[in-house]
Every structure is written in structure tokens, then in C-alpha cells.
Design a protein around this motif. Structure first.
Motif, PDB file in Angstrom:
ATOM      1  N   GLN A 175      40.086  36.089  38.614  1.00 44.06           N
ATOM      2  CA  GLN A 175      40.592  34.785  38.201  1.00 44.06           C
ATOM      3  C   GLN A 175      40.666  34.715  36.682  1.00 44.06           C
ATOM      4  O   GLN A 175      41.622  34.218  36.108  1.00 44.06           O
ATOM      5  N   THR A 176      39.612  35.220  36.037  1.00 44.76           N
ATOM      6  CA  THR A 176      39.556  35.289  34.575  1.00 44.76           C
ATOM      7  C   THR A 176      38.783  36.545  34.206  1.00 44.76           C
ATOM      8  O   THR A 176      38.127  37.163  35.053  1.00 44.76           O
ATOM      9  N   GLU A 177      38.857  36.919  32.960  1.00 46.56           N
ATOM     10  CA  GLU A 177      38.034  38.018  32.478  1.00 46.56           C
ATOM     11  C   GLU A 177      36.623  37.491  32.205  1.00 46.56           C
ATOM     12  O   GLU A 177      36.442  36.332  31.852  1.00 46.56           O
ATOM     13  N   PRO A 178      35.594  38.338  32.354  1.00 42.97           N
ATOM     14  CA  PRO A 178      34.225  37.873  32.149  1.00 42.97           C
ATOM     15  C   PRO A 178      33.907  37.658  30.675  1.00 42.97           C
ATOM     16  O   PRO A 178      34.586  38.181  29.798  1.00 42.97           O
ATOM     17  N   SER A 179      32.856  36.897  30.421  1.00 46.80           N
ATOM     18  CA  SER A 179      32.369  36.712  29.062  1.00 46.80           C
ATOM     19  C   SER A 179      31.897  38.055  28.513  1.00 46.80           C
ATOM     20  O   SER A 179      31.153  38.781  29.171  1.00 46.80           O
ATOM     21  N   SER A 180      32.349  38.406  27.333  1.00 50.31           N
ATOM     22  CA  SER A 180      31.971  39.699  26.758  1.00 50.31           C
ATOM     23  C   SER A 180      30.469  39.813  26.559  1.00 50.31           C
ATOM     24  O   SER A 180      29.901  40.897  26.648  1.00 50.31           O
ATOM     25  N   ASN A 181      29.800  38.688  26.310  1.00 47.48           N
ATOM     26  CA  ASN A 181      28.361  38.734  26.072  1.00 47.48           C
ATOM     27  C   ASN A 181      27.580  39.181  27.302  1.00 47.48           C
ATOM     28  O   ASN A 181      26.510  39.767  27.188  1.00 47.48           O
ATOM     29  N   THR A 182      28.125  38.907  28.497  1.00 44.83           N
ATOM     30  CA  THR A 182      27.440  39.277  29.727  1.00 44.83           C
ATOM     31  C   THR A 182      27.252  40.788  29.807  1.00 44.83           C
ATOM     32  O   THR A 182      26.234  41.280  30.273  1.00 44.83           O
ATOM     33  N   LEU A 183      28.232  41.526  29.350  1.00 48.83           N
ATOM     34  CA  LEU A 183      28.216  42.974  29.472  1.00 48.83           C
ATOM     35  C   LEU A 183      27.795  43.682  28.190  1.00 48.83           C
ATOM     36  O   LEU A 183      27.177  44.749  28.234  1.00 48.83           O
ATOM     37  N   PHE A 184      28.117  43.083  27.045  1.00 51.50           N
ATOM     38  CA  PHE A 184      27.926  43.756  25.761  1.00 51.50           C
ATOM     39  C   PHE A 184      26.470  44.115  25.510  1.00 51.50           C
ATOM     40  O   PHE A 184      26.150  45.260  25.147  1.00 51.50           O
ATOM     41  N   TRP A 185      25.561  43.154  25.678  1.00 48.09           N
ATOM     42  CA  TRP A 185      24.176  43.364  25.277  1.00 48.09           C
ATOM     43  C   TRP A 185      23.434  44.350  26.171  1.00 48.09           C
ATOM     44  O   TRP A 185      22.365  44.830  25.813  1.00 48.09           O
ATOM     45  N   LYS A 186      23.991  44.671  27.325  1.00 47.49           N
ATOM     46  CA  LYS A 186      23.359  45.637  28.227  1.00 47.49           C
ATOM     47  C   LYS A 186      24.127  46.966  28.278  1.00 47.49           C
ATOM     48  O   LYS A 186      23.816  47.824  29.101  1.00 47.49           O
ATOM     49  N   ASN A 187      25.138  47.115  27.419  1.00 44.27           N
ATOM     50  CA  ASN A 187      25.937  48.348  27.397  1.00 44.27           C
ATOM     51  C   ASN A 187      26.539  48.665  28.768  1.00 44.27           C
ATOM     52  O   ASN A 187      26.581  49.816  29.195  1.00 44.27           O
ATOM     53  N   ILE A 188      26.987  47.637  29.460  1.00 44.47           N
ATOM     54  CA  ILE A 188      27.534  47.807  30.804  1.00 44.47           C
ATOM     55  C   ILE A 188      29.030  48.096  30.739  1.00 44.47           C
ATOM     56  O   ILE A 188      29.777  47.432  30.017  1.00 44.47           O
ATOM     57  N   GLY A 189      29.455  49.074  31.491  1.00 45.80           N
ATOM     58  CA  GLY A 189      30.867  49.378  31.590  1.00 45.80           C
ATOM     59  C   GLY A 189      31.531  48.550  32.674  1.00 45.80           C
ATOM     60  O   GLY A 189      30.905  48.174  33.658  1.00 45.80           O
ATOM     61  N   LEU A 190      32.813  48.266  32.509  1.00 45.52           N
ATOM     62  CA  LEU A 190      33.591  47.509  33.493  1.00 45.52           C
ATOM     63  C   LEU A 190      34.852  48.302  33.806  1.00 45.52           C
ATOM     64  O   LEU A 190      35.678  48.548  32.925  1.00 45.52           O
ATOM     65  N   ARG A 191      34.977  48.730  35.066  1.00 45.45           N
ATOM     66  CA  ARG A 191      36.122  49.546  35.469  1.00 45.45           C
ATOM     67  C   ARG A 191      36.666  49.029  36.792  1.00 45.45           C
ATOM     68  O   ARG A 191      35.970  48.360  37.551  1.00 45.45           O
ATOM     69  N   GLY A 192      37.910  49.413  37.071  1.00 40.60           N
ATOM     70  CA  GLY A 192      38.479  49.083  38.364  1.00 40.60           C
ATOM     71  C   GLY A 192      39.847  48.468  38.246  1.00 40.60           C
ATOM     72  O   GLY A 192      40.381  48.281  37.152  1.00 40.60           O
ATOM     73  N   GLY A 193      40.419  48.149  39.383  1.00 36.71           N
ATOM     74  CA  GLY A 193      41.758  47.588  39.440  1.00 36.71           C
ATOM     75  C   GLY A 193      42.387  47.898  40.773  1.00 36.71           C
ATOM     76  O   GLY A 193      41.720  47.892  41.808  1.00 36.71           O
ATOM     77  N   ILE A 194      43.671  48.208  40.755  1.00 35.87           N
ATOM     78  CA  ILE A 194      44.405  48.484  41.986  1.00 35.87           C
ATOM     79  C   ILE A 194      43.988  49.845  42.542  1.00 35.87           C
ATOM     80  O   ILE A 194      43.924  50.833  41.820  1.00 35.87           O
ATOM     81  N   ALA A 195      43.727  49.894  43.830  1.00 33.65           N
ATOM     82  CA  ALA A 195      43.272  51.132  44.453  1.00 33.65           C
ATOM     83  C   ALA A 195      44.360  52.195  44.471  1.00 33.65           C
ATOM     84  O   ALA A 195      45.553  51.890  44.548  1.00 33.65           O
ATOM     85  N   ASN A 196      43.930  53.445  44.439  1.00 38.40           N
ATOM     86  CA  ASN A 196      44.831  54.592  44.454  1.00 38.40           C
ATOM     87  C   ASN A 196      44.912  55.126  45.885  1.00 38.40           C
ATOM     88  O   ASN A 196      44.296  56.129  46.234  1.00 38.40           O
ATOM     89  N   VAL A 197      45.669  54.410  46.711  1.00 40.84           N
ATOM     90  CA  VAL A 197      45.604  54.613  48.158  1.00 40.84           C
ATOM     91  C   VAL A 197      46.023  56.017  48.572  1.00 40.84           C
ATOM     92  O   VAL A 197      45.302  56.706  49.307  1.00 40.84           O
ATOM     93  N   THR A 198      47.180  56.458  48.121  1.00 41.18           N
ATOM     94  CA  THR A 198      47.666  57.768  48.543  1.00 41.18           C
ATOM     95  C   THR A 198      46.711  58.874  48.122  1.00 41.18           C
ATOM     96  O   THR A 198      46.390  59.779  48.910  1.00 41.18           O
ATOM     97  N   THR A 199      46.231  58.822  46.892  1.00 44.56           N
ATOM     98  CA  THR A 199      45.313  59.844  46.388  1.00 44.56           C
ATOM     99  C   THR A 199      44.031  59.891  47.203  1.00 44.56           C
ATOM    100  O   THR A 199      43.591  60.968  47.637  1.00 44.56           O
ATOM    101  N   TYR A 200      43.417  58.741  47.421  1.00 44.82           N
ATOM    102  CA  TYR A 200      42.158  58.709  48.184  1.00 44.82           C
ATOM    103  C   TYR A 200      42.358  59.146  49.628  1.00 44.82           C
ATOM    104  O   TYR A 200      41.536  59.873  50.187  1.00 44.82           O
ATOM    105  N   ASP A 201      43.452  58.696  50.246  1.00 43.07           N
ATOM    106  CA  ASP A 201      43.693  59.067  51.643  1.00 43.07           C
ATOM    107  C   ASP A 201      43.881  60.564  51.790  1.00 43.07           C
ATOM    108  O   ASP A 201      43.326  61.195  52.691  1.00 43.07           O
ATOM    109  N   LYS A 202      44.678  61.145  50.897  1.00 39.61           N
ATOM    110  CA  LYS A 202      44.944  62.583  50.995  1.00 39.61           C
ATOM    111  C   LYS A 202      43.709  63.418  50.670  1.00 39.61           C
ATOM    112  O   LYS A 202      43.483  64.474  51.281  1.00 39.61           O
TER     113      LYS A 202
END
Length: 346
Positions: A270-297
Motif C-alpha cells: 500500500q505504501t513504502e515502510p518508514s525508513s527508520n524501521t529498517l535503518f537502525w537494525k541494518n535490515i534488508g528489504l527485498r522482493g516483488g513480482i514472483a519469477n514464476v517460469t524460472t522457479y517452476d522450471k
């Protein structure tokens, strides 16, 4: 042909539509055997996002190839295939890197038409996944498993890959919808030894345990954060899979994961998270649309064929195409985890 269309928020219909034809040399025409309703379909069904009235709907299916364009050589008429919501070209830098969900040669209007008797599928030569044999060679349960590989199982697996889940990890999965439940399977496939599912519904928690969840946290909000910290001796989980997309879920993920870990997200945000939530703990944020064909094969089709995973259990109610309204209502009212649509016989 018969196809489901969106009329207005809360209203679906089945109408006679022109059967699709080959338009590009990379196209295939698919006779749909089974389709389903996705949680993301509820965004426009509920009026949260906009969709054109009269538009074709659906983006998950399995079916039989009826015709192919002149450039399609890997798939042939009569082949039984998984029809992903992604239409990766297989040639661009994104597809070659395994990120076909972010293909640089996207197709227009691809997210629609799967909930019908026939579908025109673009980039068929690379993006379709051939299933050995014919539909009649498999049980209904196996067909349901194949159907999940068009989206929901691949998306759940993507949440685990994005979170960099490793063997022996303690993982939290936020969301007990079909994607979150498949995320539990994904974490198990990658070797997680402890999988904590945040679930507020008894039937979904039960299925989550069947899929591999070792702990269920039914608390909400700050109470859920407190419970997970108790379960992890105040450290937090090694990885978190965010399978909702709500701002609260994205923020919660940052609170329950340990220092320098990764939050893998597949819920449309819905929105991007507050940068402070992740910044102070050195947390990475990854993900998005799944790579269906690659994973299936590479992983998922084999896992289904070898009965290593059984994701088709997320379909808890089934409907024929003429009852498409009921299929959407069942998911909207949480009467079904995921609605199966049987379009044709095997």
C-alpha cells in the motif's frame, strides 16, 4: 467462448466473447482446464483499485495448447502446460538473470482472460511450462498442485527466496492467505528448521501446520511482536516473509526480524515502510513480482511431480465458470482460502 468479466465492484458475470486468435508469432492459444481466483483480484472486486468494466479477468491457469505462432518451437499443440501470470520473454537481461517476473518486454493486458475457456498467451516459447503427459494422467489433487504453480506457490516461494531463508533458519511468515501458506512451503523447501506463521484463523493455521509451520502466533499488532520475541529469546527471527502488503504488515516485519537480516516481501504494498524501521537494525528489504517460469522450471514442478509438496490444498472450494460470482464471494467473505474454477473436463 465463455469468459468471466468484471462488471463493477462486487459484481462478476460470464459472457460469450470472441475466441482469441494468434496475433503475434510468439503467441499460443490455450484451452483452459482449470483457473482460480487470486487474493489480488479482490482489490478491484472490492473497489479498492480501479478496473475497466467489461474487462476479462484472471491470471492463473493450466490448460492444453491448441495453436502456436510460427516462432514458437518449444511448445506444441496438444501440450499440457502451466500458464503463469508472468509472460517472460526469456531473452532480456531480467529473464536471463532469473527475474522473469520483471521482464523488460512486458505484455499489455496480460493480467486478464485466464478465467475463460480460451486464452491468448504471449511469449509462449519460453514462458509456458510443459507438464509431462495429459490432464487425464493426474488426479484432481495433482491438477490443483499444478495450478498453484501459475502464481500462488511461486509467489510464496519468492517470499522465502527474497528473505534469503537458509538451512536451519528460524523464519516468520506474515499472512495466512494462500500466498502466506505457500510461503510456509517455500521456507521448508529452503531448509528452515522453525517456521512461525502469524495466523488469526483456525482453518488456515491448521493447514499452515500441515505445510510445515512449527509455531502459530495468533496475537495481533504489538502483542504478536512481543510473542515472537519471546519465542526467539528476544533476538528476532532470522528471516521474515511478508505476504500481505498492508503498511502494518511491512512495519511489523521490521520489528520481528533480527539485526542484519532480510525481509522478503511479495504482498503488493500500500505504501513504502518508514525508513527508520529498517535503518537502525541494518535490515534488508527485498522482493516483488514472483519469477514464476524460472522457479517452476528449476524447482517447483519437480517438487510437485515428486510429491514433495502439496500446495493445491489451498483450494478449499471449487466452482464452475458459470458460478464465477460465487467464487469471488467465497473469497471476499473468507469462506474459501482460495477458490478453484473448473473450466473444462480433463
Amino acid at each position: 467462448m465463455k469468459a468471466a468479466i468484471f462488471v463493477e465492484p462486487g459484481k462478476m458475470e460470464v459472457k460469450e466473447m470472441p475466441k482469441p486468435k494468434i496475433e503475434k508469432p510468439t503467441d499460443a492459444i490455450i484451452r483452459i482446464v482449470r483457473a482460480c481466483v487470486c487474493g489480488s483480484d479482490l482489490w478491484w472486486y472490492r473497489g479498492i483499485s480501479k478496473r475497466e468494466s467489461g474487462s476479462l479477468v484472471g491470471h492463473e491457469a493450466i490448460g492444453i495448447v491448441e495453436e502456436v505462432g510460427k516462432d514458437v518451437v518449444a511448445i506444441h499443440p496438444g501440450d499440457f502446460v502451466i500458464v503463469p501470470f508472468t509472460h517472460g520473454c526469456g531473452r532480456c537481461v531480467a529473464c536471463r538473470a532469473g527475474f522473469d517476473g520483471s521482464c523488460l518486454n512486458p505484455t499489455e493486458g496480460a493480467n486478464g482472460g485466464y478465467q475463460g475457456e480460451y486464452l491468448r498467451f504471449e511469449h509462449a516459447n519460453w514462458a509456458l511450462i510443459k507438464i509431462p503427459g495429459k490432464p487425464e494422467d493426474y488426479t484432481d489433487a495433482q491438477l490443483n498442485n499444478f495450478l498453484t504453480l501459475a502464481d500462488v506457490m511461486a509467489t510464496g516461494y519468492h517470499s522465502a527466496v527474497s528473505a534469503e531463508v537458509k538451512k536451519g533458519d528460524t523464519v516468520a511468515v506474515i499472512g495466512d492467505g494462500a500466498v502466506g501458506l505457500c510461503g510456509v512451503i517455500g521456507a521448508r523447501l529452503l531448509g528452515a528448521s522453525r517456521i512461525i506463521l502469524l495466523s488469526h484463523h483456525e482453518d488456515r493455521a491448521k493447514l499452515g501446520r500441515e505445510f510445515g509451520a512449527t509455531d502459530i502466533v495468533s496475537e495481533r499488532g504489538d502483542d504478536a511482536v512481543k510473542k515472537i520475541m519471546e519465542l526467539t529469546n528476544g533476538v528476532g527471527v532470522d528471516a521474515v516473509q511478508e505476504c500481505v502488503g498492508a503498511t502494518s504488515a511491512i512495519e511489523q516485519a521490521g520489528k520481528i526480524v533480527r539485526l542484519a537480516a532480510v525481509s522478503g516481501r511479495v504482498g503488493v504494498p500500500q505504501t513504502e515502510p518508514s525508513s527508520n524501521t529498517l535503518f537502525w537494525k541494518n535490515i534488508g528489504l527485498r522482493g516483488g513480482i514472483a519469477n514464476v517460469t524460472t522457479y517452476d522450471k528449476n524447482v517447483l514442478l519437480r517438487a510437485v511431480l515428486e510429491a514433495e509438496i502439496d500446495p493445491g490444498k489451498v483450494f478449499t472450494k471449487s466452482f464452475d465458470l458459470d458460478h464465477i460470482q460465487d467464487a469471488y464471494e467465497a473469497m471476499d467473505k473468507r469462506e474459501a482460502i482460495k477458490s478453484l474454477i473448473i473450466v473444462s473436463d480433463k
